[in-house]
Scaffold this motif. Structure first.
Motif, PDB file in Angstrom:
ATOM      1  N   THR A   4      42.703  56.384  48.069  1.00 44.18           N
ATOM      2  CA  THR A   4      42.730  56.939  49.409  1.00 44.18           C
ATOM      3  C   THR A   4      43.884  56.323  50.177  1.00 44.18           C
ATOM      4  O   THR A   4      44.051  55.109  50.178  1.00 44.18           O
ATOM      5  CB  THR A   4      41.407  56.655  50.149  1.00 44.18           C
ATOM      6  N   ALA A   5      44.679  57.188  50.797  1.00 43.74           N
ATOM      7  CA  ALA A   5      45.822  56.707  51.571  1.00 43.74           C
ATOM      8  C   ALA A   5      45.340  55.931  52.796  1.00 43.74           C
ATOM      9  O   ALA A   5      44.271  56.192  53.346  1.00 43.74           O
ATOM     10  CB  ALA A   5      46.683  57.882  52.006  1.00 43.74           C
ATOM     11  N   ILE A   6      46.151  54.986  53.207  1.00 42.95           N
ATOM     12  CA  ILE A   6      45.860  54.238  54.430  1.00 42.95           C
ATOM     13  C   ILE A   6      46.179  55.138  55.619  1.00 42.95           C
ATOM     14  O   ILE A   6      47.292  55.638  55.755  1.00 42.95           O
ATOM     15  CB  ILE A   6      46.690  52.947  54.502  1.00 42.95           C
ATOM     16  N   THR A   7      45.199  55.353  56.454  1.00 43.33           N
ATOM     17  CA  THR A   7      45.383  56.168  57.654  1.00 43.33           C
ATOM     18  C   THR A   7      45.808  55.276  58.817  1.00 43.33           C
ATOM     19  O   THR A   7      45.734  54.041  58.722  1.00 43.33           O
ATOM     20  CB  THR A   7      44.072  56.883  58.032  1.00 43.33           C
ATOM     21  N   THR A   8      46.209  55.890  59.892  1.00 45.62           N
ATOM     22  CA  THR A   8      46.577  55.100  61.075  1.00 45.62           C
ATOM     23  C   THR A   8      45.376  54.311  61.581  1.00 45.62           C
ATOM     24  O   THR A   8      45.512  53.159  61.995  1.00 45.62           O
ATOM     25  CB  THR A   8      47.147  55.987  62.185  1.00 45.62           C
ATOM     26  N   ASP A   9      44.197  54.910  61.516  1.00 45.27           N
ATOM     27  CA  ASP A   9      42.981  54.218  61.949  1.00 45.27           C
ATOM     28  C   ASP A   9      42.730  52.989  61.072  1.00 45.27           C
ATOM     29  O   ASP A   9      42.454  51.895  61.576  1.00 45.27           O
ATOM     30  CB  ASP A   9      41.781  55.168  61.881  1.00 45.27           C
ATOM     31  N   THR A  10      42.854  53.174  59.768  1.00 40.43           N
ATOM     32  CA  THR A  10      42.657  52.060  58.844  1.00 40.43           C
ATOM     33  C   THR A  10      43.705  50.979  59.059  1.00 40.43           C
ATOM     34  O   THR A  10      43.401  49.783  59.023  1.00 40.43           O
ATOM     35  CB  THR A  10      42.683  52.557  57.391  1.00 40.43           C
ATOM     36  N   ALA A  11      44.957  51.395  59.288  1.00 47.95           N
ATOM     37  CA  ALA A  11      46.029  50.430  59.534  1.00 47.95           C
ATOM     38  C   ALA A  11      45.723  49.586  60.761  1.00 47.95           C
ATOM     39  O   ALA A  11      45.951  48.366  60.760  1.00 47.95           O
ATOM     40  CB  ALA A  11      47.360  51.148  59.707  1.00 47.95           C
ATOM     41  N   LEU A  12      45.221  50.207  61.796  1.00 43.77           N
ATOM     42  CA  LEU A  12      44.863  49.469  63.012  1.00 43.77           C
ATOM     43  C   LEU A  12      43.751  48.457  62.727  1.00 43.77           C
ATOM     44  O   LEU A  12      43.800  47.311  63.190  1.00 43.77           O
ATOM     45  CB  LEU A  12      44.421  50.434  64.113  1.00 43.77           C
ATOM     46  N   ARG A  13      42.771  48.872  61.956  1.00 47.59           N
ATOM     47  CA  ARG A  13      41.643  47.992  61.644  1.00 47.59           C
ATOM     48  C   ARG A  13      42.063  46.831  60.730  1.00 47.59           C
ATOM     49  O   ARG A  13      41.652  45.685  60.926  1.00 47.59           O
ATOM     50  CB  ARG A  13      40.508  48.803  61.014  1.00 47.59           C
ATOM     51  N   LEU A  14      42.878  47.143  59.712  1.00 48.79           N
ATOM     52  CA  LEU A  14      43.366  46.082  58.828  1.00 48.79           C
ATOM     53  C   LEU A  14      44.235  45.085  59.590  1.00 48.79           C
ATOM     54  O   LEU A  14      44.144  43.870  59.366  1.00 48.79           O
ATOM     55  CB  LEU A  14      44.162  46.689  57.670  1.00 48.79           C
ATOM     56  N   ALA A  15      45.063  45.608  60.486  1.00 48.60           N
ATOM     57  CA  ALA A  15      45.934  44.730  61.282  1.00 48.60           C
ATOM     58  C   ALA A  15      45.097  43.781  62.128  1.00 48.60           C
ATOM     59  O   ALA A  15      45.406  42.590  62.227  1.00 48.60           O
ATOM     60  CB  ALA A  15      46.861  45.570  62.155  1.00 48.60           C
ATOM     61  N   ARG A  16      44.065  44.298  62.722  1.00 48.25           N
ATOM     62  CA  ARG A  16      43.186  43.459  63.543  1.00 48.25           C
ATOM     63  C   ARG A  16      42.505  42.397  62.686  1.00 48.25           C
ATOM     64  O   ARG A  16      42.491  41.211  63.026  1.00 48.25           O
ATOM     65  CB  ARG A  16      42.147  44.341  64.247  1.00 48.25           C
ATOM     66  N   PHE A  17      41.962  42.815  61.553  1.00 48.22           N
ATOM     67  CA  PHE A  17      41.213  41.904  60.700  1.00 48.22           C
ATOM     68  C   PHE A  17      42.106  40.811  60.114  1.00 48.22           C
ATOM     69  O   PHE A  17      41.732  39.637  60.089  1.00 48.22           O
ATOM     70  CB  PHE A  17      40.526  42.679  59.567  1.00 48.22           C
ATOM     71  N   PHE A  18      43.301  41.199  59.616  1.00 48.13           N
ATOM     72  CA  PHE A  18      44.192  40.247  58.954  1.00 48.13           C
ATOM     73  C   PHE A  18      45.231  39.634  59.884  1.00 48.13           C
ATOM     74  O   PHE A  18      46.104  38.892  59.442  1.00 48.13           O
ATOM     75  CB  PHE A  18      44.912  40.914  57.780  1.00 48.13           C
ATOM     76  N   ASN A  19      45.143  39.958  61.187  1.00 43.10           N
ATOM     77  CA  ASN A  19      46.088  39.438  62.174  1.00 43.10           C
ATOM     78  C   ASN A  19      47.536  39.760  61.784  1.00 43.10           C
ATOM     79  O   ASN A  19      48.402  38.897  61.751  1.00 43.10           O
ATOM     80  CB  ASN A  19      45.898  37.929  62.367  1.00 43.10           C
ATOM     81  N   THR A  20      47.758  41.036  61.464  1.00 39.66           N
ATOM     82  CA  THR A  20      49.093  41.526  61.126  1.00 39.66           C
ATOM     83  C   THR A  20      49.411  42.671  62.086  1.00 39.66           C
ATOM     84  O   THR A  20      48.830  42.741  63.159  1.00 39.66           O
ATOM     85  CB  THR A  20      49.155  42.013  59.666  1.00 39.66           C
ATOM     86  N   THR A  21      50.308  43.559  61.676  1.00 44.69           N
ATOM     87  CA  THR A  21      50.619  44.720  62.506  1.00 44.69           C
ATOM     88  C   THR A  21      50.221  45.991  61.766  1.00 44.69           C
ATOM     89  O   THR A  21      50.234  46.020  60.525  1.00 44.69           O
ATOM     90  CB  THR A  21      52.129  44.802  62.817  1.00 44.69           C
ATOM     91  N   PRO A  22      49.909  47.044  62.493  1.00 45.37           N
ATOM     92  CA  PRO A  22      49.610  48.315  61.839  1.00 45.37           C
ATOM     93  C   PRO A  22      50.831  48.857  61.086  1.00 45.37           C
ATOM     94  O   PRO A  22      50.693  49.502  60.049  1.00 45.37           O
ATOM     95  CB  PRO A  22      49.217  49.255  62.982  1.00 45.37           C
ATOM     96  N   GLU A  23      52.020  48.538  61.595  1.00 48.99           N
ATOM     97  CA  GLU A  23      53.241  48.994  60.936  1.00 48.99           C
ATOM     98  C   GLU A  23      53.365  48.447  59.515  1.00 48.99           C
ATOM     99  O   GLU A  23      53.853  49.136  58.611  1.00 48.99           O
ATOM    100  CB  GLU A  23      54.481  48.615  61.765  1.00 48.99           C
ATOM    101  N   LEU A  24      52.925  47.206  59.319  1.00 49.33           N
ATOM    102  CA  LEU A  24      52.945  46.629  57.979  1.00 49.33           C
ATOM    103  C   LEU A  24      52.175  47.517  57.014  1.00 49.33           C
ATOM    104  O   LEU A  24      52.669  47.885  55.945  1.00 49.33           O
ATOM    105  CB  LEU A  24      52.333  45.223  57.993  1.00 49.33           C
ATOM    106  N   TRP A  25      50.970  47.883  57.382  1.00 47.84           N
ATOM    107  CA  TRP A  25      50.112  48.676  56.507  1.00 47.84           C
ATOM    108  C   TRP A  25      50.648  50.090  56.323  1.00 47.84           C
ATOM    109  O   TRP A  25      50.598  50.633  55.211  1.00 47.84           O
ATOM    110  CB  TRP A  25      48.684  48.681  57.063  1.00 47.84           C
ATOM    111  N   MET A  26      51.187  50.675  57.383  1.00 52.31           N
ATOM    112  CA  MET A  26      51.750  52.023  57.266  1.00 52.31           C
ATOM    113  C   MET A  26      53.006  52.005  56.395  1.00 52.31           C
ATOM    114  O   MET A  26      53.219  52.916  55.585  1.00 52.31           O
ATOM    115  CB  MET A  26      52.057  52.607  58.643  1.00 52.31           C
ATOM    116  N   ASN A  27      53.844  50.973  56.531  1.00 49.09           N
ATOM    117  CA  ASN A  27      55.046  50.862  55.704  1.00 49.09           C
ATOM    118  C   ASN A  27      54.691  50.686  54.233  1.00 49.09           C
ATOM    119  O   ASN A  27      55.370  51.233  53.360  1.00 49.09           O
ATOM    120  CB  ASN A  27      55.936  49.723  56.180  1.00 49.09           C
TER     121      ASN A  27
END
Length: 61
Positions: A4-27
Protein backbone atom coordinates in the motif's frame (compact mmCIF):
# COMPACT_ATOMS: atom_id res chain seq x y z
CA UNK A 1 2.81 -8.61 2.85
CA UNK A 2 0.46 -6.04 1.29
CA UNK A 3 1.77 -3.22 -0.84
CA UNK A 4 0.00 0.00 0.00
CA UNK A 5 1.36 3.38 -1.01
CA UNK A 6 2.03 5.95 1.68
CA UNK A 7 -0.75 8.52 1.57
CA UNK A 8 -0.49 12.11 2.71
CA UNK A 9 -2.50 11.17 5.80
CA UNK A 10 -0.13 8.32 6.60
CA UNK A 11 2.89 10.56 5.98
CA UNK A 12 1.55 13.07 8.49
CA UNK A 13 0.98 10.36 11.08
CA UNK A 14 4.40 8.74 10.55
CA UNK A 15 6.07 12.14 10.77
CA UNK A 16 4.37 12.83 14.07
CA UNK A 17 5.19 9.41 15.50
CA UNK A 18 8.85 9.33 14.37
CA UNK A 19 9.45 13.07 14.84
CA UNK A 20 10.33 13.56 11.17
CA UNK A 21 8.63 15.46 8.34
CA UNK A 22 5.79 14.33 6.10
CA UNK A 23 7.97 15.27 3.14
CA UNK A 24 10.45 12.56 4.11
CA UNK A 25 7.78 9.89 3.85
CA UNK A 26 6.28 11.29 0.65
CA UNK A 27 9.74 11.51 -0.97
CA UNK A 28 10.41 7.89 -0.06
CA UNK A 29 7.13 6.89 -1.70
CA UNK A 30 7.79 8.93 -4.85
CA UNK A 31 11.29 7.46 -5.13
CA UNK A 32 9.86 3.96 -4.87
CA UNK A 33 7.13 4.71 -7.42
CA UNK A 34 9.66 6.14 -9.90
CA UNK A 35 11.92 3.10 -9.55
CA UNK A 36 9.05 0.67 -10.17
CA UNK A 37 7.72 2.59 -13.18
CA UNK A 38 11.20 3.00 -14.68
CA UNK A 39 11.74 -0.76 -14.50
CA UNK A 40 8.26 -1.59 -15.76
CA UNK A 41 8.43 0.77 -18.76
CA UNK A 42 12.18 0.79 -19.48
CA UNK A 43 11.94 -0.27 -23.15
CA UNK A 44 9.13 2.17 -23.96
CA UNK A 45 10.85 5.07 -22.20
CA UNK A 46 14.14 4.37 -23.96
CA UNK A 47 12.39 4.73 -27.35
CA UNK A 48 11.44 8.34 -26.57
CA UNK A 49 13.89 10.68 -28.28
CA UNK A 50 15.57 13.14 -25.99
CA UNK A 51 15.76 16.84 -26.71
CA UNK A 52 19.21 18.10 -27.49
CA UNK A 53 20.38 21.49 -26.45
CA UNK A 54 22.17 23.53 -29.01
CA UNK A 55 25.67 24.54 -28.18
CA UNK A 56 26.21 28.11 -27.13
CA UNK A 57 27.52 30.04 -30.15
CA UNK A 58 31.19 30.86 -30.03
CA UNK A 59 31.98 34.43 -31.00
CA UNK A 60 35.27 35.02 -32.76
CA UNK A 61 36.85 38.44 -32.73
Amino acid sequence: MGKTAITTDTALRLARFFNTTPELWMNLQVGYDLTIEAERNRAEIERIPSATLHETPTFHH
